[in-house]
Design an enzyme around this catalytic site. Sequence first.
Site, PDB file in Angstrom:
ATOM      1  N   ASP A   8     -33.538   4.737  -8.531  1.00  0.00           N
ATOM      2  CA  ASP A   8     -33.064   6.113  -8.758  1.00  0.00           C
ATOM      3  C   ASP A   8     -31.608   6.287  -8.334  1.00  0.00           C
ATOM      4  O   ASP A   8     -31.195   7.389  -7.964  1.00  0.00           O
ATOM      5  CB  ASP A   8     -33.927   7.107  -7.957  1.00  0.00           C
ATOM      6  CG  ASP A   8     -35.364   7.170  -8.443  1.00  0.00           C
ATOM      7  OD1 ASP A   8     -35.595   6.972  -9.642  1.00  0.00           O
ATOM      8  OD2 ASP A   8     -36.255   7.436  -7.609  1.00  0.00           O
ATOM      9  N   LYS A  30     -39.388   0.430 -10.753  1.00  0.00           N
ATOM     10  CA  LYS A  30     -39.726   1.706 -11.406  1.00  0.00           C
ATOM     11  C   LYS A  30     -38.458   2.347 -11.976  1.00  0.00           C
ATOM     12  O   LYS A  30     -37.512   2.634 -11.252  1.00  0.00           O
ATOM     13  CB  LYS A  30     -40.367   2.663 -10.401  1.00  0.00           C
ATOM     14  CG  LYS A  30     -40.821   3.969 -11.037  1.00  0.00           C
ATOM     15  CD  LYS A  30     -41.536   4.857 -10.053  1.00  0.00           C
ATOM     16  CE  LYS A  30     -40.615   5.778  -9.306  1.00  0.00           C
ATOM     17  NZ  LYS A  30     -39.960   6.805 -10.132  1.00  0.00           N
ATOM     18  N   ASP A  59     -41.433   5.408 -15.593  1.00  0.00           N
ATOM     19  CA  ASP A  59     -41.993   6.628 -14.988  1.00  0.00           C
ATOM     20  C   ASP A  59     -41.392   7.866 -15.659  1.00  0.00           C
ATOM     21  O   ASP A  59     -40.519   8.521 -15.102  1.00  0.00           O
ATOM     22  CB  ASP A  59     -41.676   6.584 -13.476  1.00  0.00           C
ATOM     23  CG  ASP A  59     -42.140   7.811 -12.720  1.00  0.00           C
ATOM     24  OD1 ASP A  59     -43.067   8.504 -13.193  1.00  0.00           O
ATOM     25  OD2 ASP A  59     -41.577   8.071 -11.639  1.00  0.00           O
ATOM     26  N   LYS A  61     -43.465  10.309 -17.073  1.00  0.00           N
ATOM     27  CA  LYS A  61     -44.435  11.409 -16.895  1.00  0.00           C
ATOM     28  C   LYS A  61     -44.543  12.276 -18.151  1.00  0.00           C
ATOM     29  O   LYS A  61     -44.206  13.462 -18.158  1.00  0.00           O
ATOM     30  CB  LYS A  61     -44.047  12.294 -15.713  1.00  0.00           C
ATOM     31  CG  LYS A  61     -43.884  11.549 -14.401  1.00  0.00           C
ATOM     32  CD  LYS A  61     -43.606  12.510 -13.275  1.00  0.00           C
ATOM     33  CE  LYS A  61     -43.387  11.804 -11.963  1.00  0.00           C
ATOM     34  NZ  LYS A  61     -42.084  11.119 -11.857  1.00  0.00           N
ATOM     35  N   ASP A  64     -46.855  16.829 -23.127  1.00  0.00           N
ATOM     36  CA  ASP A  64     -46.550  17.522 -24.390  1.00  0.00           C
ATOM     37  C   ASP A  64     -47.867  17.718 -25.136  1.00  0.00           C
ATOM     38  O   ASP A  64     -48.947  17.468 -24.588  1.00  0.00           O
ATOM     39  CB  ASP A  64     -45.536  16.690 -25.210  1.00  0.00           C
ATOM     40  CG  ASP A  64     -44.609  17.591 -26.034  1.00  0.00           C
ATOM     41  OD1 ASP A  64     -45.128  18.468 -26.748  1.00  0.00           O
ATOM     42  OD2 ASP A  64     -43.390  17.415 -25.955  1.00  0.00           O
ATOM     43  N   ASN A  67     -50.388  14.959 -30.078  1.00  0.00           N
ATOM     44  CA  ASN A  67     -49.774  14.094 -31.089  1.00  0.00           C
ATOM     45  C   ASN A  67     -48.395  13.603 -30.636  1.00  0.00           C
ATOM     46  O   ASN A  67     -48.044  12.436 -30.832  1.00  0.00           O
ATOM     47  CB  ASN A  67     -49.669  14.852 -32.419  1.00  0.00           C
ATOM     48  CG  ASN A  67     -49.192  13.951 -33.532  1.00  0.00           C
ATOM     49  OD1 ASN A  67     -49.815  12.931 -33.815  1.00  0.00           O
ATOM     50  ND2 ASN A  67     -48.052  14.283 -34.111  1.00  0.00           N
ATOM     51  N   THR A 118     -46.185  14.291  -5.273  1.00  0.00           N
ATOM     52  CA  THR A 118     -46.192  14.162  -3.806  1.00  0.00           C
ATOM     53  C   THR A 118     -45.195  15.105  -3.137  1.00  0.00           C
ATOM     54  O   THR A 118     -45.172  15.221  -1.916  1.00  0.00           O
ATOM     55  CB  THR A 118     -45.875  12.703  -3.407  1.00  0.00           C
ATOM     56  OG1 THR A 118     -44.848  12.203  -4.270  1.00  0.00           O
ATOM     57  CG2 THR A 118     -47.091  11.826  -3.539  1.00  0.00           C
ATOM     58  N   ARG A 208     -35.905   5.807  -1.755  1.00  0.00           N
ATOM     59  CA  ARG A 208     -34.820   6.020  -0.795  1.00  0.00           C
ATOM     60  C   ARG A 208     -34.883   5.160   0.465  1.00  0.00           C
ATOM     61  O   ARG A 208     -33.840   4.663   0.900  1.00  0.00           O
ATOM     62  CB  ARG A 208     -34.722   7.523  -0.455  1.00  0.00           C
ATOM     63  CG  ARG A 208     -34.119   8.323  -1.600  1.00  0.00           C
ATOM     64  CD  ARG A 208     -34.362   9.806  -1.488  1.00  0.00           C
ATOM     65  NE  ARG A 208     -35.749  10.157  -1.797  1.00  0.00           N
ATOM     66  CZ  ARG A 208     -36.209  11.395  -1.879  1.00  0.00           C
ATOM     67  NH1 ARG A 208     -35.396  12.422  -1.640  1.00  0.00           N
ATOM     68  NH2 ARG A 208     -37.464  11.623  -2.191  1.00  0.00           N
TER      69      ARG A 208
HETATM   70  O1  C5P Z   1     -37.159   8.043  -2.819  1.00  0.00           O
HETATM   71  P1  C5P Z   1     -38.681   8.115  -2.857  1.00  0.00           P
HETATM   72  O2  C5P Z   1     -39.319   6.935  -2.158  1.00  0.00           O
HETATM   73  O3  C5P Z   1     -39.195   9.449  -2.382  1.00  0.00           O
HETATM   74  O4  C5P Z   1     -38.990   7.966  -4.403  1.00  0.00           O
HETATM   75  C1  C5P Z   1     -40.230   8.253  -4.963  1.00  0.00           C
HETATM   76  C2  C5P Z   1     -40.152   8.039  -6.444  1.00  0.00           C
HETATM   77  O5  C5P Z   1     -41.428   8.256  -6.994  1.00  0.00           O
HETATM   78  C3  C5P Z   1     -39.185   8.941  -7.186  1.00  0.00           C
HETATM   79  O6  C5P Z   1     -38.639   8.172  -8.238  1.00  0.00           O
HETATM   80  C4  C5P Z   1     -40.063  10.038  -7.754  1.00  0.00           C
HETATM   81  O7  C5P Z   1     -39.595  10.537  -8.978  1.00  0.00           O
HETATM   82  C5  C5P Z   1     -41.373   9.289  -7.976  1.00  0.00           C
HETATM   83  N1  C5P Z   1     -42.604  10.092  -7.953  1.00  0.00           N
HETATM   84  C6  C5P Z   1     -42.964  10.884  -6.879  1.00  0.00           C
HETATM   85  N2  C5P Z   1     -44.155  11.581  -6.915  1.00  0.00           N
HETATM   86  C7  C5P Z   1     -44.960  11.495  -7.966  1.00  0.00           C
HETATM   87  C8  C5P Z   1     -44.600  10.686  -9.055  1.00  0.00           C
HETATM   88  C9  C5P Z   1     -43.416   9.985  -9.008  1.00  0.00           C
HETATM   89  O8  C5P Z   1     -42.242  10.930  -5.900  1.00  0.00           O
HETATM   90  N3  C5P Z   1     -46.131  12.117  -7.955  1.00  0.00           N
END
Ligand code: C5P
Length: 227
Positions: A8, A30, A59, A61, A64, A67, A118, A208
């Site tokens: 990211d 990812k 990822d 997500k 929509d 179709n 999360t 992170r």
């Molecule tokens: O930096 P961090 O460890 O918080 O990154 C978590 C990654 O997982 C981010 O790319 C975020 O978009 C993704 N994510 C998330 N919760 C979800 C699905 C994906 O944090 N339920």
Amino acid sequence: MELCVALDLPTKEENLNLIRMIKDYDVWLKVGLRSYIRDGENFLKDIKKINPDFKIFLDLKLYDIPNTMADAAESIMGLNVDMFNVHASAGKTAMCEVMKRLQKYDTRPIVLAVTALTSFSEDEFSEVYEKSISEKADQFAKDAYDSGLDGVVCSAFESESIKSVTSKQFMTLTPGIRPFGEDAGDQKRVADVAFAKNSLVDFIVVGRPIYNAKNPEEVLKRILETL
Ligand code: C5P
């Protein structure tokens, strides 16, 4: 349990530097909204050029009408990724349509459904979904299981319950992991590696805590040792 590193970072070059640094480790990568919107399919190809054995989780997500989601899933088939995801809240019809559309291929990526992000606190979540996170996550997981998906994205706190209402083989992938108690950032439901392992999680996602570390390789090595 496998480790999936979230790419990211603010620029493609920074992501590629991180990938080069960790190219010899057995981890998933990812690619999320930020990187895919900015760098597209070429970025996926660049990853494979660095190490063709890297497995890629796209990822995006998807959320929509059925179709459109199934069309998007077919487009993803052309990207040569190993896993992608949709939102369970798009509904069973949409998830079934996606899986039906992928049936004609000999092999397909792992397909997961997002249950509760999360970053949601209990209060925020119930404002949107009018149920507790654990109750709704179980329901979303059952819907995804019934629709033929391979697993769900959830927090480590829901993993065991989800497996008990679906199947032990139904995969859980958990972001919000702070391997050794690092800063949570915008994540509300964070767990460490040991907790995820005890909760039968199949994949942990770490962003992170790795890419913001002074020495990302060191952190990654420490995580892999604890797996
Ligand atoms: O930096 P961090 O460890 O918080 O990154 C978590 C990654 O997982 C981010 O790319 C975020 O978009 C993704 N994510 C998330 N919760 C979800 C699905 C994906 O944090 N339920």
